[in-house]
Each structure stands twice: as C-alpha cells, then as structure tokens.
Design a protein around this motif. Structure first.
Motif, PDB file in Angstrom:
ATOM      1  N   TYR A 183       1.024  -1.147   0.066  1.00  5.35           N
ATOM      2  CA  TYR A 183      -0.089   0.031   0.056  1.00  5.35           C
ATOM      3  C   TYR A 183       0.803   1.297  -0.034  1.00  5.35           C
ATOM      4  O   TYR A 183       0.408   2.282  -0.395  1.00  5.35           O
ATOM      5  CB  TYR A 183      -0.873   0.107   1.068  1.00  5.35           C
ATOM      6  CG  TYR A 183      -2.018  -0.968   0.995  1.00  5.35           C
ATOM      7  CD1 TYR A 183      -3.130  -0.952   0.066  1.00  5.35           C
ATOM      8  CD2 TYR A 183      -1.734  -2.113   1.824  1.00  5.35           C
ATOM      9  CE1 TYR A 183      -3.886  -2.113   0.019  1.00  5.35           C
ATOM     10  CE2 TYR A 183      -2.902  -3.161   1.690  1.00  5.35           C
ATOM     11  CZ  TYR A 183      -3.874  -3.065   0.783  1.00  5.35           C
ATOM     12  OH  TYR A 183      -4.902  -4.129   0.526  1.00  5.35           O
ATOM     13  N   LEU A 184       2.020   1.100   0.510  1.00  2.00           N
ATOM     14  CA  LEU A 184       2.913   2.388   0.405  1.00  2.00           C
ATOM     15  C   LEU A 184       3.520   2.633  -1.008  1.00  2.00           C
ATOM     16  O   LEU A 184       3.658   3.718  -1.526  1.00  2.00           O
ATOM     17  CB  LEU A 184       4.088   1.935   1.325  1.00  2.00           C
ATOM     18  CG  LEU A 184       5.343   3.156   1.360  1.00  2.00           C
ATOM     19  CD1 LEU A 184       4.691   4.292   2.226  1.00  2.00           C
ATOM     20  CD2 LEU A 184       6.414   2.527   2.177  1.00  2.00           C
ATOM     21  N   MET A 185       3.532   1.644  -1.711  1.00  2.00           N
ATOM     22  CA  MET A 185       3.815   1.608  -3.261  1.00  2.00           C
ATOM     23  C   MET A 185       2.619   2.069  -3.972  1.00  2.00           C
ATOM     24  O   MET A 185       2.735   3.227  -4.890  1.00  2.00           O
ATOM     25  CB  MET A 185       4.115   0.308  -3.928  1.00  2.00           C
ATOM     26  CG  MET A 185       5.420  -0.406  -3.444  1.00  2.00           C
ATOM     27  SD  MET A 185       5.691  -1.986  -4.345  1.00  2.00           S
ATOM     28  CE  MET A 185       5.397  -1.569  -5.931  1.00  2.00           C
ATOM     29  N   ARG A 186       1.209   1.628  -3.618  1.00  2.00           N
ATOM     30  CA  ARG A 186       0.132   2.068  -4.616  1.00  2.00           C
ATOM     31  C   ARG A 186      -0.291   3.541  -4.238  1.00  2.00           C
ATOM     32  O   ARG A 186      -0.756   4.030  -5.011  1.00  2.00           O
ATOM     33  CB  ARG A 186      -0.803   1.125  -3.913  1.00  2.00           C
ATOM     34  CG  ARG A 186      -2.092   1.324  -4.821  1.00  2.00           C
ATOM     35  CD  ARG A 186      -3.045   0.369  -4.269  1.00  2.00           C
ATOM     36  NE  ARG A 186      -4.612   0.946  -4.527  1.00  2.00           N
ATOM     37  CZ  ARG A 186      -5.734   0.603  -4.249  1.00  2.00           C
ATOM     38  NH1 ARG A 186      -5.780  -0.661  -3.146  1.00  2.00           N
ATOM     39  NH2 ARG A 186      -6.891   0.874  -4.631  1.00  2.00           N
ATOM     40  N   LEU A 187      -0.272   3.736  -2.884  1.00  2.00           N
ATOM     41  CA  LEU A 187      -0.699   5.150  -2.504  1.00  2.00           C
ATOM     42  C   LEU A 187       0.211   6.297  -2.641  1.00  2.00           C
ATOM     43  O   LEU A 187      -0.065   7.323  -2.738  1.00  2.00           O
ATOM     44  CB  LEU A 187      -1.523   5.162  -1.171  1.00  2.00           C
ATOM     45  CG  LEU A 187      -2.400   3.741  -1.117  1.00  2.00           C
ATOM     46  CD1 LEU A 187      -3.015   3.786   0.428  1.00  2.00           C
ATOM     47  CD2 LEU A 187      -3.755   4.325  -1.962  1.00  2.00           C
ATOM     48  N   LYS A 188       1.568   5.910  -2.180  1.00  2.00           N
ATOM     49  CA  LYS A 188       2.498   6.894  -2.203  1.00  2.00           C
ATOM     50  C   LYS A 188       3.460   6.698  -3.489  1.00  2.00           C
ATOM     51  O   LYS A 188       4.243   7.886  -3.490  1.00  2.00           O
ATOM     52  CB  LYS A 188       3.022   6.921  -0.733  1.00  2.00           C
ATOM     53  CG  LYS A 188       2.355   6.998   0.514  1.00  2.00           C
ATOM     54  CD  LYS A 188       1.944   8.515   0.565  1.00  2.00           C
ATOM     55  CE  LYS A 188       0.892   8.752   1.655  1.00  2.00           C
ATOM     56  NZ  LYS A 188       0.305  10.094   1.901  1.00  2.00           N
ATOM     57  N   ALA A 189       3.584   5.596  -4.046  1.00  2.00           N
ATOM     58  CA  ALA A 189       4.508   5.687  -5.294  1.00  2.00           C
ATOM     59  C   ALA A 189       5.952   5.855  -4.616  1.00  2.00           C
ATOM     60  O   ALA A 189       6.816   6.080  -5.178  1.00  2.00           O
ATOM     61  CB  ALA A 189       4.120   6.690  -6.379  1.00  2.00           C
ATOM     62  N   THR A 190       5.951   5.239  -3.371  1.00  2.00           N
ATOM     63  CA  THR A 190       7.450   5.283  -2.887  1.00  2.00           C
ATOM     64  C   THR A 190       8.515   4.431  -3.388  1.00  2.00           C
ATOM     65  O   THR A 190       9.686   4.945  -3.643  1.00  2.00           O
ATOM     66  CB  THR A 190       7.474   4.960  -1.336  1.00  2.00           C
ATOM     67  OG1 THR A 190       6.338   5.826  -0.721  1.00  2.00           O
ATOM     68  CG2 THR A 190       8.743   5.188  -0.688  1.00  2.00           C
ATOM     69  N   TYR A 191       8.055   3.286  -4.074  1.00  2.00           N
ATOM     70  CA  TYR A 191       8.882   2.584  -4.805  1.00  2.00           C
ATOM     71  C   TYR A 191       8.355   1.990  -6.137  1.00  2.00           C
ATOM     72  O   TYR A 191       7.200   2.094  -6.188  1.00  2.00           O
ATOM     73  CB  TYR A 191       9.145   1.048  -3.733  1.00  2.00           C
ATOM     74  CG  TYR A 191       9.830   1.424  -2.522  1.00  2.00           C
ATOM     75  CD1 TYR A 191      11.136   1.786  -2.275  1.00  2.00           C
ATOM     76  CD2 TYR A 191       8.931   1.344  -1.353  1.00  2.00           C
ATOM     77  CE1 TYR A 191      11.678   2.003  -0.993  1.00  2.00           C
ATOM     78  CE2 TYR A 191       9.725   1.658  -0.141  1.00  2.00           C
ATOM     79  CZ  TYR A 191      10.866   1.873  -0.088  1.00  2.00           C
ATOM     80  OH  TYR A 191      11.288   2.080   1.321  1.00  2.00           O
ATOM     81  N   LYS A 192       9.150   1.552  -7.051  1.00  2.00           N
ATOM     82  CA  LYS A 192       8.785   0.962  -8.179  1.00  2.00           C
ATOM     83  C   LYS A 192       8.332  -0.195  -8.261  1.00  2.00           C
ATOM     84  O   LYS A 192       7.331  -0.567  -8.968  1.00  2.00           O
ATOM     85  CB  LYS A 192       9.938   1.397  -9.292  1.00  2.00           C
ATOM     86  CG  LYS A 192       9.294   1.266 -10.784  1.00  2.00           C
ATOM     87  CD  LYS A 192       8.532   2.080 -11.307  1.00  2.00           C
ATOM     88  CE  LYS A 192       7.972   2.004 -12.711  1.00  2.00           C
ATOM     89  NZ  LYS A 192       7.188   2.889 -13.227  1.00  2.00           N
ATOM     90  N   TRP A 193       9.137  -0.922  -7.509  1.00  2.00           N
ATOM     91  CA  TRP A 193       8.736  -2.402  -7.481  1.00  2.00           C
ATOM     92  C   TRP A 193       9.215  -2.937  -6.030  1.00  2.00           C
ATOM     93  O   TRP A 193       9.897  -2.252  -5.516  1.00  2.00           O
ATOM     94  CB  TRP A 193       9.261  -3.406  -8.508  1.00  2.00           C
ATOM     95  CG  TRP A 193      10.869  -3.202  -8.589  1.00  2.00           C
ATOM     96  CD1 TRP A 193      11.561  -2.427  -9.456  1.00  2.00           C
ATOM     97  CD2 TRP A 193      11.885  -4.014  -8.074  1.00  2.00           C
ATOM     98  NE1 TRP A 193      12.916  -2.392  -9.489  1.00  2.00           N
ATOM     99  CE2 TRP A 193      13.187  -3.233  -8.354  1.00  2.00           C
ATOM    100  CE3 TRP A 193      11.927  -4.923  -6.892  1.00  2.00           C
ATOM    101  CZ2 TRP A 193      14.206  -3.636  -8.012  1.00  2.00           C
ATOM    102  CZ3 TRP A 193      13.012  -5.357  -6.389  1.00  2.00           C
ATOM    103  CH2 TRP A 193      14.137  -4.777  -6.893  1.00  2.00           C
ATOM    104  N   ALA A 194       8.714  -3.982  -5.849  1.00  2.00           N
ATOM    105  CA  ALA A 194       8.971  -4.732  -4.575  1.00  2.00           C
ATOM    106  C   ALA A 194       8.946  -6.439  -4.701  1.00  2.00           C
ATOM    107  O   ALA A 194       8.217  -6.946  -5.637  1.00  2.00           O
ATOM    108  CB  ALA A 194       8.027  -4.558  -3.274  1.00  2.00           C
ATOM    109  N   MET A 195       9.658  -6.997  -3.863  1.00  6.63           N
ATOM    110  CA  MET A 195       9.624  -8.411  -4.012  1.00  6.63           C
ATOM    111  C   MET A 195       9.361  -9.131  -2.483  1.00  6.63           C
ATOM    112  O   MET A 195      10.033  -8.481  -1.441  1.00  6.63           O
ATOM    113  CB  MET A 195      11.118  -8.925  -4.475  1.00  6.63           C
ATOM    114  CG  MET A 195      10.872  -8.790  -6.138  1.00  6.63           C
ATOM    115  SD  MET A 195      12.370  -9.835  -6.923  1.00  6.63           S
ATOM    116  CE  MET A 195      12.385  -9.123  -8.567  1.00  6.63           C
ATOM    117  N   TRP A 196       8.827 -10.215  -2.613  1.00  8.26           N
ATOM    118  CA  TRP A 196       8.527 -10.822  -0.890  1.00  8.26           C
ATOM    119  C   TRP A 196       9.150 -12.314  -1.288  1.00  8.26           C
ATOM    120  O   TRP A 196       9.084 -12.846  -2.260  1.00  8.26           O
ATOM    121  CB  TRP A 196       7.007 -10.916  -0.649  1.00  8.26           C
ATOM    122  CG  TRP A 196       6.480  -9.597  -0.546  1.00  8.26           C
ATOM    123  CD1 TRP A 196       6.533  -8.937   0.710  1.00  8.26           C
ATOM    124  CD2 TRP A 196       5.919  -8.394  -1.411  1.00  8.26           C
ATOM    125  NE1 TRP A 196       5.925  -7.485   0.533  1.00  8.26           N
ATOM    126  CE2 TRP A 196       5.646  -7.570  -0.843  1.00  8.26           C
ATOM    127  CE3 TRP A 196       5.985  -8.468  -3.084  1.00  8.26           C
ATOM    128  CZ2 TRP A 196       5.089  -6.238  -1.395  1.00  8.26           C
ATOM    129  CZ3 TRP A 196       5.354  -7.645  -3.601  1.00  8.26           C
ATOM    130  CH2 TRP A 196       5.012  -6.240  -2.773  1.00  8.26           C
TER     131      TRP A 196
END
Length: 327
Positions: free
Chosen positions: A202-215
């Motif tokens: 949700y930090l990516m989706r709402l704030k666009a803080t990161y371009k991508w993430a992996m888990w």
C-alpha cells in the motif's frame, strides 16, 4: 480429493468435540487433509502430470482409508466401537516428487571432453597409418562427447545481470490500506504474512515510494517477508535482474504506460516467479501461499506466472497491460 478429505476432517472434528475420538486421531486426519491440499497444489503448478496425479490420488486415498475413518467414530446407537481402544494409526507417509537435476553447462562438457581426450592424442600421432582396407576404429566416449558439443550453438540472449536482494528493506511501515485483518491466519501450508509485507504494497500503491517490490518466504518457512525494493527510477530490467536463479519470489511492479489518446496510467502487476531450478518444496510452498498473500493486496490489475525470463519480457507484459485497458 480435497472435498472428500475436508468432509472427513469436519466430521472427525465433531467427533473430537463429542469425546468419541482422541486428539491424536483428529491430528492424523488433519495432517491427511493438509497433504491432500499439497498434492492438488503440485498438480496446479505442473509438478506432476494429470495421470500421475490420478495414481497418487488413488494411493493417497487408500492410505487414508487405513487411518482414522469417520465411519469408525461410532455405531448407529452412538456408542464408541471397540476399535477406539486401539492406538491411533500413524498419518499417511508424505508423497514426494523429484525433478531431474539440470544438465551441466556446455562449457563443463567441453572441458570434460578435452580432459578425457588429451591423453589419447599422443599415441594416435605415433601409431602407424592403418591399411586402406581396414575398418575405422569405433569412436571413444570422449570423442562422442566432443562431437555432441562441437556444433556451434545459436546466439544466446545476453545474460541478465543478477543482483542480490536489497538488504535495506523498509521496516515498521505504517498501515495505509487493506480491509483484511492479518490476525493469526495462515495459508494452507501454515505460512503467515507479516504486517510490513502487506503495508509495503500500500506504500507503493498510494505513495509511489517504490517502483517495485519482492517478497519471499523466510528461512524458517513460517512467514512471507520483504525481500527487495526498487526506487522510483528503477526499470523493468532492474526488476527482472533481482529475481533469483534458483528460488521462488512474489513480486509487484508499478507499470506505467501511455494510452493512444495521451493518458498516462499505471497498473499494479503481480508476478509469481518459480524457476525450473527451484526446489520442489519451495515451489509447493509458494504455490499454496500465493492466493492467501494476494488476498491482503487490494488493487492488483494483472498476474503473471513465470519460470523463465523469456515469458515476461517488457514488451509482452506491456501488451497485456494495454490490452487490459482496451477491455
């Protein structure tokens, strides 16, 4: 098979609540239910063929019939049968699958062929020439191996530079979205999802803080945790470069594109990465946990499952995203 085993589990739980069977009997049926889910997950990810699945299903149900049966809980008058006094049967043995090891690289075959053929080269130079009518000697194993690797291979795709998972992953991320409570829930494999893992999406989706993430599933095999992140300037190539060669990953990429009428849009793309060289156990864990993990992520537009980078080129993914917009 899963539905029948689930009914057995529910009926046996009712018998446990009534005191008709022991906790050990119930645990045996519960373990059988989890094993049935894993067998089905192996079929879904292509680890076993449909015909092998049917054979495994028959063997598994036969093994399950030899354990705790629901019909043995009590007779028509509700009394416990004499069989209840017997010690609980052990749970069915786990069903295992194996995949053949990957073939050795071409360079290794060439080195082995060269090493095996070098000692035989000297005697051949000193030997007298054979008569014209004599039959040629059969090739040695080293020569046969060299002949297999001698033809030039087709030009290969430039290797993708692999990078290790980013150690500077964020922690203590504030909650920004999601309607599903984490509580104590787990996937069918018993794997939970950490709060930071969900909050990062949700930090990516709402704030666009990161371009991508992996888990990834942590080393203990108990939780889905953050493995790596990419900054705002990261590209699709950077995202692919962070995928491991021999392990599975979940990934989300914020894919930007421009429509023919000039609109700039972005879609959250989910990737389930399971390379052929990954361990079978890892593939099963990730396959059986994927839907549970995704149920915490609201706003995903498209999902890709891949075992090779050729399946998820930027062109193919972009075409799929734009087709989704037209639809």
């Amino acid at each position: 098979m899963a539905d029948a085993t689930l009914q057995s589990l529910l009926s046996t739980k009712a018998a446990l609540d009534l005191g008709l069977i022991s906790q050990a009997d119930f645990d045996a049926v519960k373990n059988a239910f989890l094993r049935a889910q894993q067998i089905k997950a192996a079929l879904d990810v292509g680890l076993i063929k449909p015909e092998d699945y049917e054979e495994t299903k028959r063997e598994f149900l036969g093994a399950l019939a030899g354990g705790v049966a629901v019909s043995s809980v009590g007779g028509s008058n509700g009394s416990a049968p004499a069989a209840a006094a017997k010690p609980p049967q052990p749970p069915p043995k786990p069903v295992s699958w194996s995949i053949p090891p990957p073939a050795p690289p071409r360079e290794q075959l060439q080195q082995q062929a060269a090493a095996a053929g070098a000692p035989a080269a000297a005697p051949q130079q000193q030997a007298a020439p054979a008569p014209p009518a004599a039959a040629a000697a059969p090739p040695t194993a080293a020569a046969a191996t060299a002949a297999m690797v001698a033809p030039a291979a087709a030009p290969a795709r430039p290797p993708v530079h692999r990078v290790p998972s980013n150690p500077d992953v964020p922690t203590n991320i504030p909650k920004m979205g999601g309607i599903k409570q984490l509580s104590q829930g787990t996937s069918m494999s018993g794997i939970a999802v950490t709060e930071d893992a969900v909050n990062l999406f949700y930090l990516m989706r709402l704030k666009a803080t990161y371009k991508w993430a992996m888990w990834q599933v942590d080393d203990s095999g108990q939780s889905v945790v953050i493995a790596a992140v990419g900054d705002k300037q990261s590209s699709w190539a950077d995202f692919l470069a962070a995928l491991p060669d021999a392990d599975c990953r979940y990934g989300v990429f914020d894919f930007d594109f421009t429509t023919p009428d000039g609109q700039k849009l972005h879609k959250m793309i989910f990737l389930n990465w399971a390379p052929d060289s990954a361990r079978v156990k890892a593939k099963m864990m990730y396959a059986s946990t994927k839907d549970f993990f995704k149920s915490h992520l609201d706003g995903l537009s498209l999902e890709f499952q891949a075992s090779d980078l050729d399946e998820i080129s930027e062109q193919e993914v972009g075409d799929a995203v734009r087709a989704l917009k037209r639809g």
